[in-house]
Write a protein that holds these residues in place. Structure first.
Motif, short mmCIF file in Angstrom:
data_model
loop_
_atom_site.label_atom_id
_atom_site.label_comp_id
_atom_site.label_asym_id
_atom_site.label_seq_id
_atom_site.Cartn_x
_atom_site.Cartn_y
_atom_site.Cartn_z
N ARG A 45 35.25 33.70 -1.57
CA ARG A 45 35.42 34.25 -3.69
C ARG A 45 34.36 35.46 -3.87
O ARG A 45 33.21 34.86 -3.39
CB ARG A 45 35.05 33.13 -4.50
CG ARG A 45 36.52 32.34 -3.78
CD ARG A 45 37.44 32.83 -4.21
NE ARG A 45 38.86 31.78 -3.66
CZ ARG A 45 39.88 32.29 -3.91
NH1 ARG A 45 39.84 33.78 -3.63
NH2 ARG A 45 41.47 31.21 -3.28
N LEU A 46 34.81 36.37 -4.05
CA LEU A 46 33.49 37.46 -4.02
C LEU A 46 33.00 37.09 -5.60
O LEU A 46 33.87 36.73 -6.53
CB LEU A 46 34.24 38.46 -5.00
CG LEU A 46 33.75 39.57 -4.62
CD1 LEU A 46 32.35 40.77 -3.90
CD2 LEU A 46 34.18 41.56 -5.49
N GLY A 60 31.43 30.86 -0.14
CA GLY A 60 32.42 29.84 0.35
C GLY A 60 32.93 28.34 -0.28
O GLY A 60 32.62 28.38 -2.01
N ARG A 61 33.92 27.67 0.42
CA ARG A 61 33.91 26.54 -0.25
C ARG A 61 33.52 25.70 -0.29
O ARG A 61 33.04 24.38 -0.44
CB ARG A 61 35.87 26.16 0.70
CG ARG A 61 35.48 25.82 2.12
CD ARG A 61 37.00 25.81 2.72
NE ARG A 61 37.07 26.34 3.97
CZ ARG A 61 38.12 26.89 4.78
NH1 ARG A 61 38.94 26.68 4.18
NH2 ARG A 61 37.89 26.93 6.32
N ASP A 62 32.46 25.46 0.64
CA ASP A 62 31.11 23.90 1.06
C ASP A 62 30.52 24.69 -0.54
O ASP A 62 30.04 25.26 -1.63
CB ASP A 62 30.13 24.50 1.80
CG ASP A 62 30.62 24.12 3.29
OD1 ASP A 62 32.33 23.01 3.33
OD2 ASP A 62 30.59 24.32 4.26
N ASN A 158 29.35 24.86 9.80
CA ASN A 158 31.00 25.65 9.26
C ASN A 158 31.14 27.16 9.10
O ASN A 158 32.35 27.09 9.48
CB ASN A 158 30.37 24.98 7.87
CG ASN A 158 30.89 22.83 8.46
OD1 ASN A 158 30.60 22.75 9.08
ND2 ASN A 158 30.39 22.49 6.63
N GLY A 159 29.86 27.52 8.25
CA GLY A 159 30.63 28.97 8.10
C GLY A 159 30.42 29.77 9.50
O GLY A 159 29.92 31.48 9.53
N THR B 463 29.53 22.36 -8.93
CA THR B 463 29.22 24.21 -8.18
C THR B 463 31.21 25.10 -8.50
O THR B 463 31.66 25.08 -8.75
CB THR B 463 29.46 23.83 -6.02
OG1 THR B 463 30.04 22.39 -6.14
CG2 THR B 463 29.19 24.59 -5.62
N PRO B 464 30.86 26.32 -8.75
CA PRO B 464 31.69 27.12 -9.14
C PRO B 464 32.59 27.25 -7.97
O PRO B 464 32.33 27.27 -6.37
CB PRO B 464 30.96 28.60 -9.54
CG PRO B 464 29.46 28.27 -9.35
CD PRO B 464 29.20 26.68 -8.65
#
Lengths: 176, 464
Positions: A45-46, A60-62, A158-159, B463-464
């Protein structure tokens, strides 16, 4: 009927193949300053509030992962390797991040067809978390770019695929 | 006899000159020895060193090096360090040890002109040997013996230690009023010569003024002369670097170009293109008309109050309006934010303050100060007082153009131009990429116990 089923099966297979490929798909990000574009996987996500004309930040999602690109102008170093060496030597001063340590010395690499220097290091982050970063230093003329993937030490791997996919789709718009 | 006397006189002269030269070198060595020893004590007594983030350190170094290039003592190797204390102060020790506190650095934020004024002041202390002279005065005759020992390369450790302690005390209580004023003047000169804004010092001191009476650990106010007095002197110093108005070469321009040049309309255009601002004339006076393109509504920011002029800041964040609250009153300059709220009365008083015009960088506002007897053009910072830049000229302000400030002399109606002092911002020649870390959002846990009671638990990190 069999032909129809066969046809539908082929279509379904192709769609599946396409979806699998789309596992690494995302949206194309165009640098607002017009220097580059790349495809960023959709789960990154920006972060508009943290980005600026010269800095673009994605989360990211972490918990600790982020991907960020910074433009620096002008950079006086002759090569991307010199750029990387200079920056690393400054990060190792008391003014650099806490407990900074280089894990992988600068290696020659390529981003969008332009020579880059790739380096991996770690430091103690603000939340007392050991953070690792993989950073590419690139020089396009006198304009320097730093492309960085960061994550906690435990989740660092992970990324890496996402970073590779971002780099694989990288285009330098000013060179086209 | 005469010949013998002549030879004796020449011999004495040679002895005095050679002793003087050696002694002068000895004073410098004394300065270095004591300065180095005191610096270590000074760091220990003030919380150790603070290491700013790399990017900020490079910026501080860039400002500092530009100032050091203006100094004249080439025997000095200047070093700047930040002390890990929240007190707001800066210090200079002999032999080029310059210190500023983390508290002061935080207060200055990213104002390089204010930082340059602080560092210029401290460099001036070293350049003019205020520290070593104060120490020589305090230690008196004992020091002569020690200098003799030093000349013989045998300074005593006890003496160096005692002198360092005395020096640290002197530095913390200030070098005295005259030395501080001298450092202000020379510091401002170094800043101007290095391309920083001469008003940086005034701006910084005005920023500190509200803190003077508070209980903050403001050692700065104990060790320096009164801030208001310093501001007055620095304003005079800043004015001295503004050139005199020169007749403008208007003959080179056509009439159309001239009218375009003196038109103030551009500053009524909202740089962010949301508001259409006009000063409209009616039978009852001139009024500000504001149309919001986004909501497609006419707005009344001044409650039908008469206005003389209005100008948007270059970044579109402030609208300066010359207005008055009653028909017989004086014109004042008010500043509005983008939502039409008045954020400050920039200028008011017994005179009329009119024709506000922003500098191209938005740091300053020029305006005309007018009474029955005179008319001056002044420039001022958003929260500072105004410099009278029209000097002896009775003039009104026409426009702040790219070339400079255009004034019109009131009697002859001749145009004059003042070119402001050149100011160059700090650009890092070889910048360093920053290290970005993920931000955390902190929110309390809300627990609704019953219909009327809500409990907030300590924040969790999300965390956002």
């Amino acid at each position: 009927m069999i032909r129809l089923l066969l046809f539908l099966g082929v279509i379904a297979f192709l769609c599946g193949l396409s979806t699998a490929a789309c596992g690494a798909s995302g949206s194309t990000f165009w640098d607002p300053a017009g220097y580059f574009s790349t495809v960023v996987p959709s789960h990154w996500r920006l972060q508009v509030s943290e980005s600026s004309d010269s800095l673009t930040v994605f989360y990211g999602r972490d918990t600790h992962d982020l991907l960020y690109v910074e433009r620096l102008d002008p950079v006086r170093d002759e090569t991307a390797a010199d750029f990387a060496e200079r920056v690393l030597s400054l990060y190792q001063t008391p003014y650099g991040p806490q407990d900074f340590a280089v894990l992988e010395e600068p290696l020659a690499a390529e981003v969008g067809g332009v020579t880059a220097a790739r380096v991996v290091y770690e430091f103690m982050g603000g939340s007392n978390q050991l953070v690792q970063e993989l950073r590419y230093f690139v020089l396009v003329g006198s304009v320097g770019f730093s492309i960085t993937y960061a994550n906690s030490e435990a989740a660092f791997a992970n990324g890496l695929d996402d970073l590779n996919s971002v780099l694989a789709s990288w285009r330098w718009l000013t060179l086209e | 006899m005469n010949r013998t006397a002549g030879i004796a006189a020449i011999t004495l002269l040679i002895v005095f000159v050679s002793f003087g030269l050696t002694f002068a070198g000895t004073v410098e060595r004394f300065e270095e020895t004591i300065g180095n020893s005191a610096a270590q004590q000074f760091i220990e007594q003030n919380g150790g060193l603070y290491h700013p983030p790399l990017e900020q350190q490079l910026w501080i170094d860039a400002v500092f090096q530009r100032l050091v290039a203006q100094t004249t003592r080439h025997d000095i190797n200047y070093k700047l360090r930040v002390l890990n204390t929240q007190r707001i102060n800066a210090f200079a020790l002999p032999s080029g040890h310059i210190f500023m506190t983390h508290g002061l650095l935080r207060l200055l934020e990213n104002d390089e002109h204010a930082l340059a004024s602080v560092l210029g002041h401290e460099l001036a202390h070293v350049e003019h040997k205020h520290g070593v002279n104060a120490l020589l005065r305090q230690l008196g005759l004992t020091i002569l013996l020690e200098l003799g020992m030093m000349w013989l390369d045998a300074p005593t450790t006890e003496f160096v230690r005692a002198a360092s302690i005395a020096l640290v005390d002197i530095v913390q209580s200030g070098y005295g009023r005259e030395a501080e004023y001298e450092a202000d003047a020379y510091g401002q000169r170094y800043a101007v010569e290095a391309g920083f804004d001469p008003m940086g010092a005034v701006h910084m001191l005005e920023h500190l003024l509200p803190l003077e009476g508070t209980d903050l650990p403001m050692a700065l106010f104990r060790s320096h002369p009164p801030t208001t007095s310093r501001i007055r002197r620095m304003e005079s110093g800043a004015l001295a670097v503004w050139p005199n108005p020169e007749p403008a070469s208007t003959g080179l321009l056509t009439e159309d170009e001239e009218s375009e040049r003196i038109s103030r309309a551009p500053q009524r255009k909202d740089p962010l293109v949301r508001y259409d601002v006009e000063v409209t004339e009616s039978d009852t006076g001139r009024f500000l008309s504001v149309y919001d393109r986004q909501t497609e509504r006419d707005l009344d920011w001044l409650d039908q109050q008469v206005v003389q002029d209005a100008a948007w800041s270059p970044d579109g964040q402030r609208l300066a309006v010359s207005t008055r609250t009653d028909p017989g009153g004086n014109w004042e300059i008010w500043l509005f934010n983008r939502w039409g709220r008045r954020v400050s009365i920039f200028r008011s008083g017994d005179d009329d303050f009119r024709t506000p015009q922003w500098s191209p960088d938005g740091r300053m506002l020029a305006y005309t100060q007018q009474s029955a007897d005179y008319s001056h053009v002044r420039v001022g910072y958003l929260n500072g007082s105004g410099l009278r830049i029209s000097r002896e000229l009775q003039a009104e302000l026409i426009q702040w153009t790219a070339e400079g400030l255009l004034l019109r002399e009131q009697v002859s109606h001749e145009l004059y131009l003042i070119v402001p002092p050149e100011i160059a911002g700090v650009t890092l020649e070889n910048p360093v990429p920053r290290i970005v870390e993920r931000k955390r959002r902190i929110e309390p846990t809300v627990i609704r116990d019953d219909e009327s009671t809500i409990t907030l638990r300590r924040p969790n990190v999300i965390t956002p």
